[in-house]
Motif scaffolding. Structure first.
Motif, PDB file in Angstrom:
ATOM      1  N   ARG A 180       0.967  -1.184  -0.007  1.00  0.00           N
ATOM      2  CA  ARG A 180       0.081  -0.047  -0.179  1.00  0.00           C
ATOM      3  C   ARG A 180       0.703   1.384  -0.220  1.00  0.00           C
ATOM      4  O   ARG A 180       0.452   2.244  -0.556  1.00  0.00           O
ATOM      5  CB  ARG A 180      -0.961  -0.061   1.287  1.00  0.00           C
ATOM      6  N   ARG A 181       1.996   1.374   0.840  1.00  0.00           N
ATOM      7  CA  ARG A 181       2.872   2.361   0.794  1.00  0.00           C
ATOM      8  C   ARG A 181       3.543   2.637  -0.639  1.00  0.00           C
ATOM      9  O   ARG A 181       3.507   3.542  -1.153  1.00  0.00           O
ATOM     10  CB  ARG A 181       3.948   2.080   1.723  1.00  0.00           C
ATOM     11  N   ILE A 182       3.858   1.500  -1.109  1.00  0.00           N
ATOM     12  CA  ILE A 182       4.306   1.540  -2.767  1.00  0.00           C
ATOM     13  C   ILE A 182       3.268   2.080  -3.700  1.00  0.00           C
ATOM     14  O   ILE A 182       3.555   3.014  -4.596  1.00  0.00           O
ATOM     15  CB  ILE A 182       4.920   0.204  -3.282  1.00  0.00           C
ATOM     16  N   ALA A 183       2.073   1.815  -3.549  1.00  0.00           N
ATOM     17  CA  ALA A 183       1.140   2.199  -4.409  1.00  0.00           C
ATOM     18  C   ALA A 183       0.833   3.552  -4.203  1.00  0.00           C
ATOM     19  O   ALA A 183       0.543   4.419  -5.123  1.00  0.00           O
ATOM     20  CB  ALA A 183      -0.115   1.485  -4.169  1.00  0.00           C
ATOM     21  N   ARG A 184       0.890   4.123  -2.903  1.00  0.00           N
ATOM     22  CA  ARG A 184       0.722   5.599  -2.687  1.00  0.00           C
ATOM     23  C   ARG A 184       1.485   6.547  -2.910  1.00  0.00           C
ATOM     24  O   ARG A 184       1.488   7.588  -3.602  1.00  0.00           O
ATOM     25  CB  ARG A 184       0.234   5.843  -0.985  1.00  0.00           C
ATOM     26  N   ALA A 185       2.815   6.000  -3.093  1.00  0.00           N
ATOM     27  CA  ALA A 185       4.072   6.724  -3.539  1.00  0.00           C
ATOM     28  C   ALA A 185       3.920   6.856  -5.303  1.00  0.00           C
ATOM     29  O   ALA A 185       4.714   7.662  -5.472  1.00  0.00           O
ATOM     30  CB  ALA A 185       5.322   5.967  -3.108  1.00  0.00           C
ATOM     31  N   GLY A 186       3.241   5.757  -5.829  1.00  0.00           N
ATOM     32  CA  GLY A 186       3.314   5.893  -7.175  1.00  0.00           C
ATOM     33  C   GLY A 186       2.264   6.903  -7.659  1.00  0.00           C
ATOM     34  O   GLY A 186       2.088   7.409  -8.846  1.00  0.00           O
ATOM     35  N   GLU A 187       1.467   7.446  -6.774  1.00  0.00           N
ATOM     36  CA  GLU A 187       0.496   8.634  -6.893  1.00  0.00           C
ATOM     37  C   GLU A 187      -0.552   8.204  -8.190  1.00  0.00           C
ATOM     38  O   GLU A 187      -0.598   9.193  -9.088  1.00  0.00           O
ATOM     39  CB  GLU A 187       1.156   9.752  -7.166  1.00  0.00           C
ATOM     40  N   GLY A 188      -1.124   7.175  -8.257  1.00  0.00           N
ATOM     41  CA  GLY A 188      -1.965   6.886  -9.239  1.00  0.00           C
ATOM     42  C   GLY A 188      -1.407   6.333 -10.507  1.00  0.00           C
ATOM     43  O   GLY A 188      -1.999   5.912 -11.760  1.00  0.00           O
ATOM     44  N   SER A 189       0.224   6.244 -10.577  1.00  0.00           N
ATOM     45  CA  SER A 189       0.461   5.659 -11.994  1.00  0.00           C
ATOM     46  C   SER A 189       0.751   4.385 -11.587  1.00  0.00           C
ATOM     47  O   SER A 189       1.739   4.139 -10.803  1.00  0.00           O
ATOM     48  CB  SER A 189       2.071   6.521 -12.199  1.00  0.00           C
ATOM     49  N   MET A 190       0.506   3.410 -12.628  1.00  0.00           N
ATOM     50  CA  MET A 190       0.862   2.076 -12.384  1.00  0.00           C
ATOM     51  C   MET A 190       2.447   1.740 -13.046  1.00  0.00           C
ATOM     52  O   MET A 190       3.088   0.950 -12.219  1.00  0.00           O
ATOM     53  CB  MET A 190       0.065   1.215 -13.501  1.00  0.00           C
ATOM     54  N   ARG A 191       2.943   2.548 -13.898  1.00  0.00           N
ATOM     55  CA  ARG A 191       4.208   2.373 -14.267  1.00  0.00           C
ATOM     56  C   ARG A 191       5.142   2.749 -13.227  1.00  0.00           C
ATOM     57  O   ARG A 191       6.263   2.174 -12.799  1.00  0.00           O
ATOM     58  CB  ARG A 191       4.467   3.216 -15.450  1.00  0.00           C
ATOM     59  N   ASP A 192       4.786   4.125 -12.376  1.00  0.00           N
ATOM     60  CA  ASP A 192       5.755   4.360 -11.090  1.00  0.00           C
ATOM     61  C   ASP A 192       5.536   3.467 -10.228  1.00  0.00           C
ATOM     62  O   ASP A 192       6.735   3.123  -9.621  1.00  0.00           O
ATOM     63  CB  ASP A 192       5.206   5.737 -11.049  1.00  0.00           C
TER      64      ASP A 192
END
Length: 583
Positions: A204-216
């Protein structure tokens, strides 16, 4: 074989594999199934949300040997070439480096050639907003009426930079940012396939750090796996890899702010600074933490909008238990201002420390309604206990007693000077001067002559429980500009007389000239007992010296003893001097 990044290795190749863009894939599916395939598409959205992926999936569906179909086989030559990026019928162009008129001229010369293997020759222009205005204009005719075997797909992150003449010739699809839930599910599948073990909180932390970008998000997962290896990766390792602020420091900071412990806040700032984190990043994460804390205190059901780990949620809930949402909102507003200052300051630590000193030492603010209720309760207790509430009775919240001229000392409080002939010894002691009489409203308002002050033993007329001047003043101000001056005065209710004091001069004169006498009388009768008289007077010290002297002359000339002296001596009163208190 060289290593292939996760973002490329797990790129979706069909519409079914795409995540978070169901509105786009559904329209493309229906267009293919119904045969309504447009000749030009525009895919808009933030980075890493699937624009290029959707374009390649569309090309694969159109040129599949079993198509056009929304479910390409994936086994034919055309499908494999699109997947590997070697298809001669899918021409990908970088708009940033091919943005001139000459580049568009070359494109116009190649569109007339038939596709090599598939049904369509598809031109995918990425970052199309980078084309020059001349290049866009050169493309207009070809874009409006291309050959039947040509399809244009434009992808951009800034559609506002594209000419309206281009936008009117394409079908536009807006890609949205991908939610945390779908990203976490996708990352979990990839981590399992890569043999890495991460907790849901870490994902979840990784997903939040990506800010809605799947590639990030996939790139960050690739980084985390490289740091921790293919074994179990702890949450601390994930936070260290991503450069995230430790949650413990954020909660420590919040606790120091809400409980007024500046030393605790300063220790947290020092620890963040020693770790080497950017203080602007720290204040940014503090904003998110304060936002979560405010939502938790705002309403019981607001916790569903707080996207943090369960343990952190429980700890934050316990931390802000009993804290008013208004206090947390004020801290958020102050931290938002500090965040902008820290980002620009050459010495951000000092700026943040001084802001913490201000926030942690600020006393809690009491609601205005609570303060008014306390004042009203205090007034009632004073009245019922028999305390001296002043000769004016109970007063409203913003009113105060009109200063009254002090009673003259024994032997008279005013000295008359300049009499034509000196009075004899028997006439030097003047009788006591009565209390000053204030100027009344115009004669059109029935104001009876002033009555002498009743003796202390006499029964006083009934007083209102709580002086309603505050509400009366509001009503007078609302009647119009002619009565607004009355509402801005200071009032005292004494006996059955309401004295309104205004600054001498224009304000007092304007109030006396009011023509809304009936409205004023009705407003007074609605707030005070029947028979209440209204008097207008000037606040002491606000008039000119001549006005004050004329006022004193009128007062002393009403004294019967002084009248007898003037008449007997055929004298004339020249001036009046007010003695100081105690003189």
């Amino acid at each position: 074989m060289s290593y292939l990044a996760i973002a490329r290795k797990y790129r979706p190749s069909t519409f079914d594999e795409m995540v978070g863009q169901g509105h786009v894939t559904r329209m493309l599916r229906n267009a293919i199934q119904s045969g309504r395939i447009h000749h030009a598409f525009l895919f808009c959205g933030a980075r890493g949300v699937g624009k290029t992926t959707a374009a390649r999936a569309l090309a694969r569906s159109l040129n599949c040997t079993e198509g056009p179909t929304a479910e390409p086989c994936g086994e034919c030559v055309s499908c494999k070439e699109v997947t590997t990026g070697t298809s001669p019928d899918l021409i990908e162009i970088d708009g940033a480096s091919n943005n001139s008129v000459d580049d568009i001229r070359d494109l116009r010369e190649t569109v007339n050639y038939a596709p090599t293997r598939g049904r369509y020759k598809i031109y995918l222009v990425d970052e199309v907003h980078m084309l020059s205005k001349a290049a866009f204009n050169a493309l207009l005719k070809t874009l409006e009426e291309p050959p039947p075997h040509v399809i244009f797909i434009f992808a951009t992150t800034e559609p506002n930079k594209i000419l309206d003449t281009i936008l009117s010739r394409v079908q536009r699809f807006d890609f949205k940012r991908i939610g945390v839930g779908p990203v976490v599910e996708r990352l979990r599948n990839i981590a399992t396939a890569e043999g890495a073990t991460l907790s849901d909180d870490a994902l979840r932390r990784i997903a939040r750090a990506g800010e809605g970008s799947m590639r990030d998000s996939q790139s960050l997962l690739d980084k985390v796996i490289s740091f921790g290896g293919s074994n179990a990766i702890s949450d601390a390792e994930v936070a260290e890899t991503l450069g995230l602020i430790d949650t413990r420091l954020l909660l420590t900071m919040v606790e120091g702010l809400v409980e007024g412990r500046p030393e605790q806040c300063l220790d947290a700032i020092a620890e963040v600074y020693e770790y080497g984190f950017e203080l602007s990043q720290f204040t940014g994460e503090m904003l998110e933490t304060l936002r979560n804390a405010t939502l938790l205190r705002l309403a019981p059901g607001a916790a569903k909008h707080v996207d943090i780990a369960a343990a952190e949620l429980e700890q934050l809930t316990r931390l802000v238990d009993g804290v008013a949402p208004e206090a947390l909102s004020r801290n958020f507003s102050a931290m938002l201002e500090v965040h902008d200052q820290v980002a620009r300051a050459s010495r951000p630590r000092i700026v943040l420390e001084m802001a913490v000193a201000r926030l942690a030492t600020t006393r809690p603010v009491q609601p205005v309604a609570a303060l008014l209720a306390r004042l009203e309760g205090l007034e009632r207790r004073i009245k019922h206990s028999g305390g001296d509430s002043g000769p004016g009775g109970m007063r409203g919240g913003n009113t105060r007693r009109v200063p009254q001229q002090s009673r003259p000392p024994r032997g008279g409080g005013h000295r008359a000077s300049g009499v034509a002939r000196r009075a004899g010894p028997s006439q030097t002691a003047a009788p006591p001067v009565p209390e000053p009489i204030v100027a009344a409203m115009p004669s059109s308002i029935p104001v009876p002559p002033p009555m002498p002050e009743p003796a202390e033993s006499a029964a006083n007329p009934p007083q209102p429980e709580v002086d309603p001047w505050l509400s009366l003043a509001t009503a007078l101000r609302a009647l119009g500009p002619q009565t607004r001056r009355l509402g801005e005065g200071e009032a005292v209710y004494r006996g059955q007389t309401l004295r309104i004091a205004l600054p001498a001069g224009h304000a007092l004169a304007e109030a006396r000239r009011t023509v809304q006498l009936d409205a004023v009388r009705s407003a007074v009768e609605a707030h005070y007992p029947p028979g209440t008289r209204v008097e207008l007077t000037a606040v002491d010290g606000t008039g000119s010296t001549k006005d004050q002297e004329d006022h004193l002359k009128k007062i002393v000339l009403k004294d019967p003893a002084l009248q007898r002296v003037i008449k007997a001596l055929d004298a004339k009163l020249q001036s009046v001097v007010k003695l100081a208190d105690g003189a």
